[in-house]
Each structure stands twice: as structure tokens, then as C-alpha cells.
Design an enzyme around this catalytic site. Structure first.
Site, short mmCIF file in Angstrom:
data_model
loop_
_atom_site.label_atom_id
_atom_site.label_comp_id
_atom_site.label_asym_id
_atom_site.label_seq_id
_atom_site.Cartn_x
_atom_site.Cartn_y
_atom_site.Cartn_z
N SER A 335 0.82 -1.21 0.00
CA SER A 335 0.00 0.00 0.00
C SER A 335 0.86 1.27 0.00
O SER A 335 1.72 1.42 -0.86
CB SER A 335 -0.96 -0.06 1.18
N LYS A 339 4.17 2.07 -2.38
CA LYS A 339 4.58 3.27 -3.12
C LYS A 339 6.03 3.58 -2.70
O LYS A 339 6.89 3.92 -3.51
CB LYS A 339 3.69 4.48 -2.76
N TRP A 426 -9.90 0.35 -5.35
CA TRP A 426 -9.34 1.65 -4.97
C TRP A 426 -7.92 1.80 -5.49
O TRP A 426 -7.48 2.88 -5.88
CB TRP A 426 -9.40 1.75 -3.44
N HIS A 477 -7.56 -5.79 -0.04
CA HIS A 477 -6.33 -4.99 0.09
C HIS A 477 -5.52 -5.52 1.28
O HIS A 477 -5.89 -5.30 2.43
CB HIS A 477 -6.78 -3.55 0.34
C1 GCU Z 1 -5.40 4.71 1.83
C2 GCU Z 1 -4.83 5.48 0.68
C3 GCU Z 1 -4.01 4.60 -0.24
C4 GCU Z 1 -2.99 3.82 0.54
C5 GCU Z 1 -3.67 3.09 1.66
C6 GCU Z 1 -2.70 2.36 2.61
O1 GCU Z 1 -6.37 3.84 1.37
O2 GCU Z 1 -5.88 6.10 0.01
O3 GCU Z 1 -3.35 5.38 -1.22
O4 GCU Z 1 -2.31 2.95 -0.31
O5 GCU Z 1 -4.38 4.00 2.48
O6 GCU Z 1 -1.55 2.70 2.69
O7 GCU Z 1 -3.18 1.48 3.31
#
Ligand code: GCU
Length: 496
Positions: A335, A339, A426, A477
């Protein structure tokens, strides 16, 4: 929407009050002038109406021509409209309609700064540097180049205890890593598990969300003392409690990873930079106060860049440790930390394999598809993750002269694995796959194989026989054993 209506009501009320005040002032003007001079203004524009109820001759305080009055009214009206329009620019609702997500063009990963296409392998190092610089400028921000001194203290070196049993084959180490600069210091606790009988294990390195103690049930793992999100279980007043032990252990299948011959290392991301918008004072940002991002320096580092920089400092430590192959470092993240893994991997060529798990917007997913989370949403919900320049693209993805496929390409010739989950719309699974697909041009130019598929594979069916791998896990997720099994199989195919 509700607040828009509120603003409209407030504006109307303000306008009404303004009109009332204007009339009242006018009345005052009449009385003042009548009492003061007792003269009337015959011949003034509108003077035929200048007669008060008291029959007193009147004269406005300021005498304005009709044109001027109309002008003022028009300006006030225009200003108010522009102001309310500006306020009403709400973030677009998330798009989940595939037919609306396909109208975009991407810059080729082989297109250089002058728009010219690079043709040969020897141009790749410069192209890679250009791409990394592009993302630092437009999205993540530049980390400072100044060195920090790194001091380490191994405070634990013993066999691991997992599932209540001593694991004679798993060596557990905990190392306090002090990052120091000009009298300031940040402590990052690195937890490391490695195969006892291997002298040079390739090592996965990834940050965790809730503290090292959350990754397994080993009671010897130090409880994090860094900031924790109160919304997470086992957290009180932003501090982890004993009950948070192992509460994310499904993301860290340590025994299975080590059984495959790999080492795995992790640290709490909050040790590097607590995940909230504090104006970049705490965490490693605080080591470089003169490098803080602000309006005049919009391309300095945000939190993702700080976490990525921290991963490189941990790599500095890992590459010197016995039992770890310095040529076998791999960076992994889920997540927001996926990134982070991508950005760390693009910057630091010591990471031979870069694993992005469900990284989504600002990670592997193409922004220009505007599917799922958008640039405006992420910049609004998490204003500290990216640099200021990235905000230019809020709801204006079509104006971006770059996209995330170029970030994947910037890792070449090293290997990349992208993992998505079927219910994680998402994060835009197809957008994550397509980044890999469009990055493949760079790998091909380098004589490597990328991804050939432009369409999502069936769930639980990994694809990619070359330097880019991809799978779509069935489910939510998350980062689970199934994901790790694919990362490890892929790593082995890369010779790690
Ligand atoms: C939120 C956010 C995402 C991210 C996620 C996470 O959902 O919008 O961009 O990847 O948190 O880090 O769990």
C-alpha cells in the site's frame, strides 16, 4: 454538498446584510446632510428621489454616478461568483467505470528530456537518472544529499521464538540504528530474521505499519515506542500496547520466508517518519531542518521520500551484516509502503528486486486512468505524502507529462514485481498491471523481458516470465502468504 449549500446561504445572508447596511448608510447620509447643511441636492443624479419621509432635503454622503454604481454591483457580483465557484471545486468522485478510464496517452519510457527517443543501452543510465529526477521534481520530492552518520547497536541476537516454539534454524537480530546529524538523532529499530545455516541469504526489506512487535508473536521483539495511529487495535494515546503483538503477523510470514532460504528485515515506518502532517518537523525530516518543504521549495521531500530514504539507510546497515548477501537486497512494501518501496527501488540500485503490493495511486497504478483513488484524493487525504508540485495535478491528470509506468521503468534493468488484489478497486489493479506493461519497452530495449499482457490475468495466476512479474490475488487490500509465495518464487527466478 452540504457545505456548499451552507456557503451559498451564508453568502446570500451577507449580501442581504450588505444591502441593508448600504441603505442604512444612505439614510444616515440623508439625515447628516439634512441636519448639517439643510441643503438639498437638486440636480444630482437621482436627486428627484432625495426626499426623506420626514420631508427633509437629502444628499448622499458619496455621490456616485449610475454607471459607477452598476460597476460596483457588477464587480461585487463577479467576485462573489468566482469565490463561490472556487470553493465549490469539490474533488471528483472516484471513477470505477472502465469505459471512462481509457482515454489517455502516455509518454514512452524511452522518451528523453528533450522528447527524443533513446535508442541504445548505453543511453539508459542517463535516461534512468532523468526519470528519477522527474519523479523527485513532480511527485515525491528530493531527499537531501547530505550524509548522516549511522551508528548501530545490536541489542538482540538469538534464535527466534515463533508460534510459542524456539526456532533453532532462524536467527533473530534486533538492531538499533541511530541516524545522526549535527547533534540530532533518530532511532530506527531494525528486526531481522535469517536462516541460521546460510552465510549469504538474499534479504527482503520492508517497513511495517504498526511496529516490529506487530509482525510476529515472538515476545522478545521490542514494542515500538514511536507514534501509532489510534485507529489501529492495541494502540492507546498513539502508543502501541502489549496487545498489539502479532496483530499484523499475517503480513509477515517469517517462518515461511526463512524456510525458503531468504532473510527478512523490517522496521516501523513511524521510526523514520510518523505518518501524520506535522509540517515535517519530526522523524528524519527533523535531521535536515534547512531542507524542509515549503511554498518556495515545492519539490523537497514528503513522507514517502523520507520512508524511502530510511530504507536506503537500513540497506547501508544490512549490506554489512554477516549472513546477508549484499548483492541480494530486495525491497518490499504494501500500500503506501508499496509506493515507498517503488520510490526506494527507483533511487537505490542496491535493491535487486522491488516488490510493490497493492500500491495503487502514487505507486504502481497509472494516474491518468483516473480509476479508483485519484491524485486529488490522495493529496487531500494525505497532504504530507508527496511534494507540493504533485498538487498541480489534482483533478488534472490529463495535464501530467509523466505517469507511473516511467517509475517502474526507472528500476530497470533490475527486477520488479507488482501484486494486486481482486477486490482492491481503490488501488486500480488494471492500472497497476498496465504500468508494468508500458514500462516493458525499457526492459525490452535492455534485452530483458517485461510484461506482455494488457489485460488482467485470472485471479491467483501469476504472469511474467522475465524481469517484471504480476499477480492478482483473490481478495482484499492486504499482503498475505500467497503474495509472499509469489514474491519468493519470482525472486528465485531472478537468481536471488
Ligand atoms: C489509503 C490510501 C491509499 C494507501 C492506503 C494504505 O487507502 O488512500 O493510497 O495505499 O491507504 O496505505 O493502506
Amino acid at each position: 454538498m452540504q457545505w456548499l449549500i451552507t456557503i451559498a446561504v451564508v453568502l446570500t445572508a451577507l449580501a442581504l446584510v450588505a444591502i441593508k447596511l448600504y441603505r442604512f448608510a444612505k439614510e444616515l447620509g440623508r439625515i447628516d446632510s439634512a441636519e448639517g447643511s439643510k441643503t438639498s441636492c437638486h440636480g444630482c443624479p437621482g436627486s428627484s428621489k432625495n426626499q426623506s419621509d420626514l420631508g427633509i432635503a437629502i444628499k448622499p454622503l458619496v455621490q456616485l454616478g449610475d454607471k459607477t454604481k452598476q460597476g460596483i454591483v457588477a464587480i461585487v457580483f463577479l467576485n462573489t461568483s468566482i469565490w463561490s465557484l472556487g470553493l465549490s471545486q469539490e474533488i471528483r468522485p472516484p471513477n470505477y467505470d472502465e469505459s471512462k478510464a481509457s482515454n489517455y496517452t502516455l509518454v514512452s519510457v524511452l522518451s528523453g528530456p528533450d522528447g527524443k527517443r533513446i535508442e541504445s543501452k548505453d543511453q539508459w543510465p542517463a535516461q534512468r537518472r532523468y526519470l528519477v529526477e522527474l519523479f523527485a521534481t513532480e511527485e515525491y520530492g528530493f531527499a537531501p544529499k547530505d550524509p548522516v552518520s549511522i551508528r548501530t547497536e545490536v541489542f538482540d541476537d538469538a534464535p527466534a521464538v515463533l508460534g510459542g516454539e524456539l526456532q533453532a534454524n532462524i536467527r533473530r537480530r534486533q538492531i538499533a540504528v541511530y541516524l545522526e546529524r549535527e547533534g540530532r538523532s533518530v532511532r530506527v529499530d531494525l528486526a531481522l530474521w535469517s536462516p541460521k545455516d546460510r552465510s549469504n541469504a538474499p534479504c527482503f526489506l520492508g517497513l511495517n505499519f504498526r511496529g516490529n512487535q506487530s509482525t510476529c508473536d515472538d515476545p522478545k521483539i521490542k514494542l515500538t515506542s514511536s507514534w501509532c495511529d489510534n485507529r489501529n487495535p492495541g494502540v492507546q494515546n498513539n502508543k502501541a500496547t502489549e496487545s498489539s503483538r502479532a496483530n499484523q503477523s499475517e503480513r509477515w510470514p517469517i517462518a515461511q520466508i526463512v524456510a525458503e532460504g531468504f532473510a527478512v528485515a523490517t522496521a516501523h515506518y513511524s521510526d523514520i517518519d510518523p505518518d501524520y502532517d506535522d509540517g515535517f518537523e519530526n522523524g528524519v525530516h527533523g535531521l535536515f531542518p534547512e531542507h524542509r518543504i515549503d511554498e518556495t521549495n515545492p519539490s523537497r521531500w514528503g513522507s514517502i521520500a523520507a520512508w524511502a530514504w530510511g530504507l536506503s539507510r537500513l540497506a547501508d546497515v544490512l549490506e554489512k551484516l554477516d549472513g546477508i548477501d549484499p548483492q541480494g537486497l530486495m525491497v518490499v512494501g504494501h500500500s503506501r509502503l508499496g509506493k515507498t518501496a517503488l520510490w526506494a527501488g527507483a533511487n537505490d540500485p542496491r535493491f535487486q528486486l522491488v516488490v510493490s503490493n497493492n500500491s495503487g495511486c502514487g505507486g504502481a497504478a497509472l494516474s491518468k486512468r483516473v480509476y479508483g483513488e485519484s491524485v486529488a484524493r490522495i493529496n487531500t487525504s494525505f497532504p504530507h505524502w508527496f511534494n507540493r508540485n504533485f498538487r498541480k495535478y489534482n483533478d488534472r491528470e490529463e495535464t501530467m507529462a509523466f505517469d507511473q509506468h516511467q517509475l517502474i521503468a526507472a528500476i530497470a534493468p533490475r527486477s520488479v514485481y507488482i501484486a494486486s488484489a481482486s477486490n482492491d478497486k481503490w488501488a486500480d489493479p488494471l492500472g497497476e498491471l498496465l504500468s508494468g506493461y508500458h514500462a516493458s519497452e525499457a526492459f525490452a530495449m535492455l534485452g530483458l523481458k517485461g510484461l506482455e499482457a494488457k489485460e488482467l490475468p485470472a485471479v491467483q495466476t501469476p504472469i511474467g516470465q522475465g524481469s517484471i512479474g504480476y499477480h492478482l490475488r483473490q481478495g482484499e487490500h492486504d499482503m498475505l502468504l500467497y503474495d509472499w509465495q509469489q514474491f519468493m518464487a519470482f525472486a528465485k527466478r531472478q537468481g536471488l
